[in-house]
Design an enzyme around this catalytic site. Structure first.
Site, PDB file in Angstrom:
ATOM      1  N   LYS A 114       9.438 -22.265 -86.964  1.00 56.03           N
ATOM      2  CA  LYS A 114      10.226 -23.476 -86.734  1.00 56.03           C
ATOM      3  C   LYS A 114      10.463 -24.250 -88.022  1.00 56.03           C
ATOM      4  O   LYS A 114      11.524 -24.831 -88.214  1.00 56.03           O
ATOM      5  CB  LYS A 114       9.544 -24.382 -85.699  1.00 56.03           C
ATOM      6  CG  LYS A 114       9.668 -23.855 -84.277  1.00 56.03           C
ATOM      7  CD  LYS A 114       9.276 -24.923 -83.265  1.00 56.03           C
ATOM      8  CE  LYS A 114       9.442 -24.401 -81.843  1.00 56.03           C
ATOM      9  NZ  LYS A 114       8.904 -25.331 -80.842  1.00 56.03           N
ATOM     10  N   LYS A 197      17.375 -13.388 -76.808  1.00 57.50           N
ATOM     11  CA  LYS A 197      16.972 -13.873 -75.487  1.00 57.50           C
ATOM     12  C   LYS A 197      17.759 -15.127 -75.138  1.00 57.50           C
ATOM     13  O   LYS A 197      18.119 -15.911 -76.013  1.00 57.50           O
ATOM     14  CB  LYS A 197      15.461 -14.111 -75.443  1.00 57.50           C
ATOM     15  CG  LYS A 197      15.004 -15.499 -75.844  1.00 57.50           C
ATOM     16  CD  LYS A 197      13.557 -15.773 -75.431  1.00 57.50           C
ATOM     17  CE  LYS A 197      13.215 -17.227 -75.757  1.00 57.50           C
ATOM     18  NZ  LYS A 197      12.791 -18.042 -74.649  1.00 57.50           N
ATOM     19  N   LYS A 200      17.397 -22.182 -74.012  1.00 56.05           N
ATOM     20  CA  LYS A 200      18.068 -23.473 -73.910  1.00 56.05           C
ATOM     21  C   LYS A 200      18.309 -24.085 -75.278  1.00 56.05           C
ATOM     22  O   LYS A 200      19.127 -24.972 -75.435  1.00 56.05           O
ATOM     23  CB  LYS A 200      17.332 -24.430 -72.964  1.00 56.05           C
ATOM     24  CG  LYS A 200      15.881 -24.716 -73.293  1.00 56.05           C
ATOM     25  CD  LYS A 200      15.288 -25.678 -72.275  1.00 56.05           C
ATOM     26  CE  LYS A 200      13.836 -25.373 -71.938  1.00 56.05           C
ATOM     27  NZ  LYS A 200      12.903 -25.383 -73.088  1.00 56.05           N
TER      28      LYS A 200
HETATM   29  P1  ADP Z   1      13.710 -21.829 -74.101  1.00 58.52           P
HETATM   30  O1  ADP Z   1      13.893 -20.738 -75.112  1.00 58.52           O
HETATM   31  O2  ADP Z   1      14.789 -21.858 -73.079  1.00 58.52           O
HETATM   32  O3  ADP Z   1      13.500 -23.170 -74.769  1.00 58.52           O
HETATM   33  P2  ADP Z   1      10.897 -21.654 -73.749  1.00 58.52           P
HETATM   34  O4  ADP Z   1      10.659 -20.804 -74.937  1.00 58.52           O
HETATM   35  O5  ADP Z   1      10.560 -23.097 -73.820  1.00 58.52           O
HETATM   36  O6  ADP Z   1      12.413 -21.492 -73.279  1.00 58.52           O
HETATM   37  O7  ADP Z   1      10.142 -20.984 -72.520  1.00 58.52           O
HETATM   38  C1  ADP Z   1       9.871 -21.660 -71.312  1.00 58.52           C
HETATM   39  C2  ADP Z   1       9.556 -20.628 -70.251  1.00 58.52           C
HETATM   40  O8  ADP Z   1      10.746 -19.931 -69.864  1.00 58.52           O
HETATM   41  C3  ADP Z   1       8.564 -19.549 -70.693  1.00 58.52           C
HETATM   42  O9  ADP Z   1       7.655 -19.302 -69.631  1.00 58.52           O
HETATM   43  C4  ADP Z   1       9.403 -18.337 -70.950  1.00 58.52           C
HETATM   44  O10 ADP Z   1       8.708 -17.154 -70.682  1.00 58.52           O
HETATM   45  C5  ADP Z   1      10.575 -18.520 -69.986  1.00 58.52           C
HETATM   46  N1  ADP Z   1      11.783 -17.968 -70.588  1.00 58.52           N
HETATM   47  C6  ADP Z   1      12.530 -18.568 -71.533  1.00 58.52           C
HETATM   48  N2  ADP Z   1      13.581 -17.816 -71.869  1.00 58.52           N
HETATM   49  C7  ADP Z   1      13.499 -16.677 -71.129  1.00 58.52           C
HETATM   50  C8  ADP Z   1      14.305 -15.495 -71.021  1.00 58.52           C
HETATM   51  N3  ADP Z   1      15.404 -15.344 -71.743  1.00 58.52           N
HETATM   52  N4  ADP Z   1      13.932 -14.538 -70.146  1.00 58.52           N
HETATM   53  C9  ADP Z   1      12.822 -14.698 -69.381  1.00 58.52           C
HETATM   54  N5  ADP Z   1      12.015 -15.780 -69.434  1.00 58.52           N
HETATM   55  C10 ADP Z   1      12.340 -16.760 -70.299  1.00 58.52           C
HETATM   56 NA    NA Z   2      12.362 -23.330 -76.804  1.00 55.90          NA
END
Ligand code: ADP
Ligand code: NA
Length: 330
Positions: A114, A197, A200
């Site tokens: 980060k 992946k 958000k």
């Molecule tokens: P983001 O990348 O959307 O900010 P986070 O890294 O904060 O998401 O992850 C929050 C939760 O959502 C975790 O439990 C993660 O495993 C799940 N998650 C996030 N993105 C994915 C994805 N593309 N596929 C499956 N699970 C995901």
């Molecule tokens: Na995130």
């Protein structure tokens, strides 16, 4: 406690959760809340470790909580609360700061990733100590199980090390938690960039299926999803990442096997698969979106639910913090 304790949290870092959060986290939490004494936290203290807008953060905090409830987290059964409303989180984090080695904290790879993005000088010390706050979140509730993605494994390891260290220095105080890495759950990818992946925090929203987007917006995004020139609806992650991603999403949301979906669409075009997928996503998210909107239309009631959650969280957290303070000589 009769049931084992579960703690999990999510940052209020966007207006809407995305499909990956829904299948990778929320649906798991909803299923687990029967068998655990579950604490679900909207981690707004973590969200201020990077630059943020106050009005936006306040709105996103409520929206995140509302989406948890709309997706099936039952605030009567589970403890749903906002992190900043339980001051024991920051208090315990300070104590844990003092037993964490500087080198040990420096080895956290998420900070390295980060801070590279923001530049080392632009990164806050809060971003650096983020994993220690996360350790406090978990340890305050005498947590047994922390369901997390693979990327959080190192932070749960640090949490275990700090709990064990505190217990051996000052006497038994914390349960040493276990990470439950969500391995079996499908991973979904960005519709425009199916190598990455779905996230958000992605730079562009064009490839994101968002829980709170209107159905026509989601439909357009799905219809424009990147595919390939081969024309065959077949799962092949390496050579056909776009189509494979659409099949994965369809499979997860319908509970059907990929093979059976391939058979259904044999000889048909990508447009047919996309239309069918848009319908399934709509069926899944429309009730959640409508319930979220209802909850957001009555902010006083939502705040009352969250205050109740914070009361219950405070009870447990304060009991742990009192013991910690007693142990260290306060
Ligand atoms: P983001 O990348 O959307 O900010 P986070 O890294 O904060 O998401 O992850 C929050 C939760 O959502 C975790 O439990 C993660 O495993 C799940 N998650 C996030 N993105 C994915 C994805 N593309 N596929 C499956 N699970 C995901
Ligand atoms: Na995130």
């Amino acid at each position: 406690h009769t049931k084992p304790v579960l703690f999990s949290g999510m940052q209020p870092s966007s207006d809407s959760l995305q499909l990956g959060n829904y299948i990778g986290a929320l649906t798991q939490w909803v299923n687990m809340q029967q068998s655990f004494d579950a604490f679900f936290c909207v981690v707004n203290l973590h969200a201020i470790t990077v630059p943020q807008d106050p009005a936006e953060l306040a709105a996103r905090t409520r929206r995140t909580a509302a989406q948890y409830i709309a997706a099936g987290i039952d605030p009567e059964r589970s403890t749903l609360f906002v992190q900043s409303q339980v001051s024991a989180h920051t208090e315990l984090a300070w104590v844990l700061n003092t037993i964490t080695g500087f080198g040990e904290a420096s080895r956290m790879t998420q900070f390295k990733d980060k801070s590279q993005k923001h530049g080392a000088d632009a990164s806050s010390v809060g971003l650096f100590t983020y994993p220690i706050l996360m350790a406090a979140d978990i340890l305050l509730y005498q947590t047994d199980i922390v369901p997390v993605g693979e990327d959080q494994r190192q932070h749960v390891e640090l949490t275990r090390d700090l709990a064990t260290r505190f217990n051996s220095r000052f006497g038994d105080t914390f349960v040493v938690p276990e990470a439950q890495i969500q391995k079996g759950t499908a991973k979904v990818y960005d519709l425009q960039n199916p190598e990455a992946k779905m996230s958000k925090s992605a730079e562009s929203e064009a490839g994101l299926i968002k829980v709170l987007d209107p159905a026509n917006v989601t439909r357009k995004k799905i219809m424009r999803a990147v595919t390939d020139a081969d024309g065959e609806i077949r799962y092949d992650r390496e050579n056909k990442p776009g189509v494979s991603n659409l099949l994965t999403i369809y499979s997860v949301l319908t509970g059907r096997m990929i093979e059976s979906i391939e058979q259904e669409f044999e000889g048909r075009g990508y447009g047919d698969l996309k239309k069918a997928l848009a319908e399934v996503v709509d069926e899944t998210f429309t009730p959640i979106r409508e319930r979220t909107e209802e909850l957001l239309a009555d902010p006083a009631e939502l705040d009352r639910l969250l205050a109740k959650g914070a009361d219950r969280a405070n009870e447990v957290a304060t009991a742990t913090l009192d013991r910690v303070y007693d142990r260290i000589g306060f």
